[in-house]
Design a protein around this motif. Structure first.
Motif, PDB file in Angstrom:
ATOM      1  N   LEU A  43       0.857  -1.175   0.000  1.00 45.68           N
ATOM      2  CA  LEU A  43       0.000   0.000   0.000  1.00 45.68           C
ATOM      3  C   LEU A  43       0.895   1.228   0.000  1.00 45.68           C
ATOM      4  O   LEU A  43       1.787   1.351   0.833  1.00 45.68           O
ATOM      5  N   LYS A  44       0.670   2.106  -0.945  1.00 46.00           N
ATOM      6  CA  LYS A  44       1.484   3.309  -1.033  1.00 46.00           C
ATOM      7  C   LYS A  44       0.569   4.520  -1.036  1.00 46.00           C
ATOM      8  O   LYS A  44      -0.370   4.596  -1.810  1.00 46.00           O
ATOM      9  N   VAL A  45       0.844   5.433  -0.138  1.00 45.16           N
ATOM     10  CA  VAL A  45       0.102   6.681  -0.077  1.00 45.16           C
ATOM     11  C   VAL A  45       1.114   7.799  -0.072  1.00 45.16           C
ATOM     12  O   VAL A  45       1.973   7.858   0.800  1.00 45.16           O
ATOM     13  N   GLY A  46       1.030   8.649  -1.063  1.00 45.94           N
ATOM     14  CA  GLY A  46       1.930   9.781  -1.130  1.00 45.94           C
ATOM     15  C   GLY A  46       1.307  11.009  -0.498  1.00 45.94           C
ATOM     16  O   GLY A  46       0.084  11.106  -0.371  1.00 45.94           O
ATOM     17  N   HIS A  47       2.143  11.923  -0.091  1.00 44.44           N
ATOM     18  CA  HIS A  47       1.635  13.154   0.523  1.00 44.44           C
ATOM     19  C   HIS A  47       0.750  13.915  -0.451  1.00 44.44           C
ATOM     20  O   HIS A  47      -0.242  14.518  -0.052  1.00 44.44           O
ATOM     21  N   SER A  48       1.090  13.873  -1.727  1.00 38.60           N
ATOM     22  CA  SER A  48       0.285  14.598  -2.709  1.00 38.60           C
ATOM     23  C   SER A  48      -1.130  14.011  -2.796  1.00 38.60           C
ATOM     24  O   SER A  48      -2.102  14.754  -2.998  1.00 38.60           O
ATOM     25  N   ASP A  49      -1.260  12.690  -2.621  1.00 31.35           N
ATOM     26  CA  ASP A  49      -2.586  12.060  -2.634  1.00 31.35           C
ATOM     27  C   ASP A  49      -3.434  12.562  -1.463  1.00 31.35           C
ATOM     28  O   ASP A  49      -4.612  12.881  -1.623  1.00 31.35           O
ATOM     29  N   LEU A  50      -2.826  12.617  -0.291  1.00 31.13           N
ATOM     30  CA  LEU A  50      -3.554  13.067   0.894  1.00 31.13           C
ATOM     31  C   LEU A  50      -3.935  14.535   0.772  1.00 31.13           C
ATOM     32  O   LEU A  50      -5.029  14.936   1.158  1.00 31.13           O
ATOM     33  N   VAL A 120      -4.277  15.281   9.587  1.00 32.51           N
ATOM     34  CA  VAL A 120      -3.685  14.459  10.639  1.00 32.51           C
ATOM     35  C   VAL A 120      -2.962  13.262  10.032  1.00 32.51           C
ATOM     36  O   VAL A 120      -1.841  12.930  10.420  1.00 32.51           O
ATOM     37  N   THR A 121      -3.586  12.623   9.040  1.00 27.63           N
ATOM     38  CA  THR A 121      -2.979  11.461   8.396  1.00 27.63           C
ATOM     39  C   THR A 121      -1.666  11.838   7.742  1.00 27.63           C
ATOM     40  O   THR A 121      -0.683  11.091   7.811  1.00 27.63           O
ATOM     41  N   LYS A 122      -1.616  13.001   7.115  1.00 19.92           N
ATOM     42  CA  LYS A 122      -0.393  13.460   6.466  1.00 19.92           C
ATOM     43  C   LYS A 122       0.727  13.604   7.504  1.00 19.92           C
ATOM     44  O   LYS A 122       1.846  13.163   7.280  1.00 19.92           O
ATOM     45  N   LYS A 123       0.406  14.192   8.658  1.00 16.20           N
ATOM     46  CA  LYS A 123       1.422  14.384   9.708  1.00 16.20           C
ATOM     47  C   LYS A 123       1.867  13.041  10.286  1.00 16.20           C
ATOM     48  O   LYS A 123       3.046  12.808  10.492  1.00 16.20           O
ATOM     49  N   VAL A 124       0.907  12.159  10.537  1.00 13.74           N
ATOM     50  CA  VAL A 124       1.247  10.849  11.090  1.00 13.74           C
ATOM     51  C   VAL A 124       2.074  10.050  10.092  1.00 13.74           C
ATOM     52  O   VAL A 124       3.067   9.416  10.447  1.00 13.74           O
ATOM     53  N   HIS A 125       1.678  10.100   8.826  1.00 15.00           N
ATOM     54  CA  HIS A 125       2.396   9.376   7.782  1.00 15.00           C
ATOM     55  C   HIS A 125       3.837   9.881   7.678  1.00 15.00           C
ATOM     56  O   HIS A 125       4.772   9.085   7.576  1.00 15.00           O
ATOM     57  N   ALA A 126       4.018  11.198   7.740  1.00 15.46           N
ATOM     58  CA  ALA A 126       5.371  11.761   7.675  1.00 15.46           C
ATOM     59  C   ALA A 126       6.192  11.311   8.880  1.00 15.46           C
ATOM     60  O   ALA A 126       7.372  10.956   8.747  1.00 15.46           O
TER      61      ALA A 126
END
Length: 164
Positions: A43-50, A120-126
């Motif tokens: 599973l890949k989620v990029g910051h640009s997607d979020l 929040v997801t972006k911050k947690v993911h980073a």
């Protein structure tokens, strides 16, 4: 469509062995199991997607705030005027206006929730990416330091030499 007509259509479809009436399902024979993670990919989620998802939700919230809620005051005023003149339509219009406002608020809350969640997801993911990178980097350094095959015997291990 009448009930008898529906029953006749179902019978005709069954007689013709039409695939239109079949349920999509897995073949009951053979069993099997789910694919292994290595076969399906990660599973890949990029910051640009979020950012795109959060931005779309925020944009929808703004549009709802600016455009959709403007109907409520004028509808309420019209409902009051109609009711004051003795028209039963006034009560119906007030009911519609109230339901519209409730549903609009619910939708706006959902958009705000999605937008906030993406932030929040972006911050947690980073944070997770940074943690994983540090952990993997430390393991690589430890492996290099304990690997007896690195460097020739009697010489310093290059993993501990300063980088040039």
């Amino acid at each position: 469509m009448a009930w008898d007509e529906w029953e006749q259509l179902k019978a005709n479809a069954a007689d013709q062995r039409s695939t239109g009436m079949q349920l999509n399902q897995l073949d009951p024979g053979g069993g099997g199991s789910a694919a292994l993670p290595g076969q399906t990919g990660d599973l890949k989620v990029g910051h640009s997607d979020l950012v795109k998802i959060g931005s779309q939700a925020h944009g929808l919230y703004d549009d709802l705030w600016n455009k959709a809620r403007v109907a409520v005051p004028s509808s309420d005023k019209a409902a009051g005027d109609l009711s004051g003149q003795g028209f039963a339509l006034g009560g119906g219009l007030k009911h519609v206006s109230t339901r519209w406002d409730e549903q609009l608020k619910s939708l706006m809350d959902a958009c705000a929730h999605i937008s906030n969640h993406m932030q929040v997801t972006k911050k947690v993911h980073a944070g997770d990416e940074t943690y994983i990178h540090r952990a993997v980097s430390s393991i690589d350094a430890l492996d290099a330091g304990f690997d007896e095959r690195v460097g020739e015997p009697g010489k310093k291990n290059p993993a501990y030499e300063p980088k040039k």
